[in-house]
Design a protein around this motif. Structure first.
Motif, PDB file in Angstrom:
ATOM      1  N   ALA A  56       0.550  -1.077   0.033  1.00 19.17           N
ATOM      2  CA  ALA A  56      -0.244  -0.484  -0.086  1.00 19.17           C
ATOM      3  C   ALA A  56       1.087   1.256  -0.032  1.00 19.17           C
ATOM      4  N   MET A  57       1.833   1.160   0.564  1.00 20.12           N
ATOM      5  CA  MET A  57       2.736   1.873   0.918  1.00 20.12           C
ATOM      6  C   MET A  57       3.903   2.649  -0.801  1.00 20.12           C
ATOM      7  N   LEU A  58       4.109   1.682  -1.140  1.00 17.40           N
ATOM      8  CA  LEU A  58       4.711   1.503  -2.606  1.00 17.40           C
ATOM      9  C   LEU A  58       3.490   2.046  -3.547  1.00 17.40           C
ATOM     10  N   GLY A  62       3.920   5.825  -5.958  1.00 20.41           N
ATOM     11  CA  GLY A  62       3.879   5.875  -7.012  1.00 20.41           C
ATOM     12  C   GLY A  62       5.419   5.299  -7.674  1.00 20.41           C
ATOM     13  N   GLU A  63       5.100   5.404  -9.328  1.00 21.32           N
ATOM     14  CA  GLU A  63       5.974   5.436  -9.992  1.00 21.32           C
ATOM     15  C   GLU A  63       7.328   7.009  -9.902  1.00 21.32           C
ATOM     16  N   ALA A  66       9.085   7.053  -6.923  1.00 21.55           N
ATOM     17  CA  ALA A  66      10.691   6.067  -6.944  1.00 21.55           C
ATOM     18  C   ALA A  66      11.137   6.879  -7.137  1.00 21.55           C
ATOM     19  N   LEU A  67      11.192   7.654  -8.006  1.00 28.41           N
ATOM     20  CA  LEU A  67      12.207   8.986  -8.723  1.00 28.41           C
ATOM     21  C   LEU A  67      12.350   9.732  -8.453  1.00 28.41           C
ATOM     22  N   LEU A  68      11.535  10.298  -7.337  1.00 33.46           N
ATOM     23  CA  LEU A  68      11.930  12.068  -6.753  1.00 33.46           C
ATOM     24  C   LEU A  68      12.868  11.274  -5.281  1.00 33.46           C
ATOM     25  N   VAL A  95       8.003  13.442   0.344  1.00 34.32           N
ATOM     26  CA  VAL A  95       8.311  12.886  -1.401  1.00 34.32           C
ATOM     27  C   VAL A  95       6.301  13.509  -1.553  1.00 34.32           C
ATOM     28  N   LEU A  96       5.234  12.980  -0.967  1.00 36.57           N
ATOM     29  CA  LEU A  96       3.964  12.850  -1.647  1.00 36.57           C
ATOM     30  C   LEU A  96       3.583  14.982  -1.812  1.00 36.57           C
ATOM     31  N   SER A  97       4.266  15.064  -0.782  1.00 31.93           N
ATOM     32  CA  SER A  97       3.619  17.282  -0.766  1.00 31.93           C
ATOM     33  C   SER A  97       4.598  17.822  -1.669  1.00 31.93           C
TER      34      SER A  97
END
Length: 132
Positions: A56-58, A62-63, A66-68, A95-97
């Motif tokens: 769920a966390m991965l 998302g992609e 993962a790149l960031l 990261v999401l922010s």
């Protein structure tokens, strides 16, 4: 790691032989550990039980996430403890922010809570929710 305190003293035997004796204050063992007292069981932190929360966390990252931050993805893949996964959410939030803005990131993070039910105490999961 279990730390045991020892009390040392000398004993003189009848043959005038001095022998150091160590007496334990606490017996080491699984039954006396804090985890055993709190009632956590090994099943809760088994790799199979953690996999739903990890996936769920991965998926939430998302992609683009993962790149960031590829280090975060690597850590999420190798963390073997529910508490460690739970506390990795702060780095996920950053990261999401960056990717989606804070409001959308908060919504995504709150959607992760059901994946941790049964792995963590309810009070810890509830403390992660924002009160609006």
């Amino acid at each position: 790691m279990h730390i045991t305190k020892l009390r040392a003293y000398s004993v003189r035997h009848k043959d005038n032989v001095v022998k150091d004796v160590h007496m334990r204050w606490f017996k080491p063992g699984l039954r006396n550990s804090i985890s055993a007292l709190l009632g956590s069981d090994g099943r809760r932190n088994s790799p199979e039980a953690l996999e739903d929360a990890r996936q769920a966390m991965l998926a939430t990252l998302g992609e683009d996430g993962a790149l960031l931050n590829p280090q975060l993805i690597r850590r999420l893949n190798y963390l073997g403890d529910a508490h460690a996964l739970w506390f990795a959410r702060s780095e996920m939030m950053a990261v999401l922010s960056h990717l989606h803005g804070e409001v959308k990131a908060v919504d995504k993070m709150q959607n992760l809570a059901p994946a941790f039910r049964g792995l963590l105490p309810k009070s810890l999961i509830d403390s992660g929710r924002l009160r609006r």
